[in-house]
Design a protein around this motif. Structure first.
Motif, PDB file in Angstrom:
ATOM      1  N   UNK A   1      32.686  42.202  28.556  1.00 43.90           N
ATOM      2  CA  UNK A   1      33.045  41.433  29.733  1.00 43.90           C
ATOM      3  C   UNK A   1      31.848  41.301  30.668  1.00 43.90           C
ATOM      4  N   UNK A   2      31.958  40.351  31.590  1.00 40.81           N
ATOM      5  CA  UNK A   2      30.872  40.126  32.539  1.00 40.81           C
ATOM      6  C   UNK A   2      30.785  41.246  33.566  1.00 40.81           C
ATOM      7  N   UNK A   3      31.943  41.743  33.994  1.00 40.04           N
ATOM      8  CA  UNK A   3      32.002  42.744  35.052  1.00 40.04           C
ATOM      9  C   UNK A   3      33.423  43.293  35.152  1.00 40.04           C
ATOM     10  N   UNK A   4      33.638  44.181  36.105  1.00 38.91           N
ATOM     11  CA  UNK A   4      34.953  44.791  36.313  1.00 38.91           C
ATOM     12  C   UNK A   4      36.020  43.730  36.578  1.00 38.91           C
ATOM     13  N   UNK A   5      35.721  42.774  37.465  1.00 34.61           N
ATOM     14  CA  UNK A   5      36.681  41.737  37.819  1.00 34.61           C
ATOM     15  C   UNK A   5      37.070  40.904  36.611  1.00 34.61           C
TER      16      UNK A   5
END
Length: 326
Positions: free
Chosen positions: A303-307
């Protein structure tokens, strides 16, 4: 139709993660502030465009194009049968003025004024026409989405190249009257063939310099205590699942250490062994892709990030987070 979604840039993700685990120097804190302000303006633009609709055109958001030996970043490209519209988004606030072609913020001259940036970006697309033997128009506007932006100018030609916040909805609404048929598809395919990753950002943090452990997603404090299935923040009294904390750690690690492989051992060091090795292996298998075998095993975050995980990963939380407003 959105061809490329806007994502949190690697640069912004880096500085966000760094600020959570390191006391930023003044220049880095300023850089983070500029990046946050820019991203916020781009999101305002996107939200208005989404509300007005863009099903009749192709939209590229936040892309880098390499055309021959030249590379440029574009906040938004809108493609129709007529051609390409470039939107340069500037989330300026406060009072600016234009005098004799120069832009000023207070008493300071803006070193690279927005219309000049827009013109360079548009000119670089000219090569695209010749390389792919396409004939289309290229136009553009500088968009100022901040409601508190004010501008005084001495030349009406400057004003005609700008879109203010009060004009943004009507400006974007006009694209619903444009059409993206086969010719627009050819233009969009040409654009897509030149998209590259950001070539200008390659920073990586020093592993030994950043704070290790897990921090509260609500207040940012590292004073968290282990409960059965949660971590409890002693500062703000919030509770987050262990899974949420590990996802955040994976996001931070990926953003901070771009030149270092993610391994089980390294991640355990990064979180200061606050979660068991067994849980870490399970989380790595769930949210990452595994490469290699034995001691050479490493992972890549999917994924790109937590969000991005929270928005897109389909799973049912058995245990919920309990965040306290501060």
């Amino acid at each position: 139709m959105i061809i490329s979604e806007r994502k949190i840039s690697k640069e912004l993700a880096f500085y966000r993660a760094l600020s959570s685990r390191f006391c930023l120097e003044e220049k880095d804190a300023k850089k983070l502030s500029v990046l946050e302000r820019g991203y916020k303006g781009e999101r305002i633009y996107d939200e208005v465009f989404d509300e007005e609709g863009h099903s009749s055109v192709f939209v590229f958001r936040d892309i880098y194009l390499r055309i021959e030996d030249s590379t440029a970043q574009y906040d938004a490209l809108i493609v129709s049968d007529a051609g390409i519209t470039v939107n340069e988004i500037k989330n300026y606030s406060g009072f600016y003025r234009v005098e004799r072609g120069k832009w000023y913020a207070g008493n300071f001259e803006v070193p690279d004024d927005p219309p000049a940036q827009l013109k360079r970006a548009m000119n670089k697309l000219l090569k695209l026409k010749y390389i792919h033997r396409l004939n289309f128009d290229i136009e553009g506007k500088v968009v100022f989405p901040h409601i508190d932006f004010r501008l005084n100018f001495d030349n009406q030609d400057v004003r005609e190249r700008l879109v203010m916040r009060s004009e943004l909805r009507d400006y974007l609404k006009r694209f619903s009257n444009e059409y993206a048929g086969r010719y627009a598809e050819r233009i969009a395919e040409a654009v897509s063939s030149h998209i590259i990753d950001n070539p200008f950002f390659d920073k990586s943090a020093n592993f030994d310099s950043v704070s290790k452990g897990l921090y509260c997603g609500n207040c940012g404090g590292f004073e968290v205590e282990t409960w059965a299935y949660h971590f409890f923040c002693t500062a703000c009294k919030s509770r987050e699942t262990k899974e949420s904390h590990v996802i955040r750690a994976l996001s931070d690690y990926t953003a901070l250490f771009t030149n270092e492989k993610l391994t089980r051992k390294r991640l355990l060091e990064f979180i200061d062994y606050k979660v068991s090795p067994r849980t870490i292996v399970r989380m790595l298998s769930k949210y990452c892709t595994r490469f290699g075998a034995g001691n050479a095993t490493y992972y890549e975050f999917n994924y790109e990030n937590y969000e991005d995980v929270v928005e897109n990963h389909e799973y049912i939380r058995r245990y919920k987070n309990h965040m306290i407003k501060i």
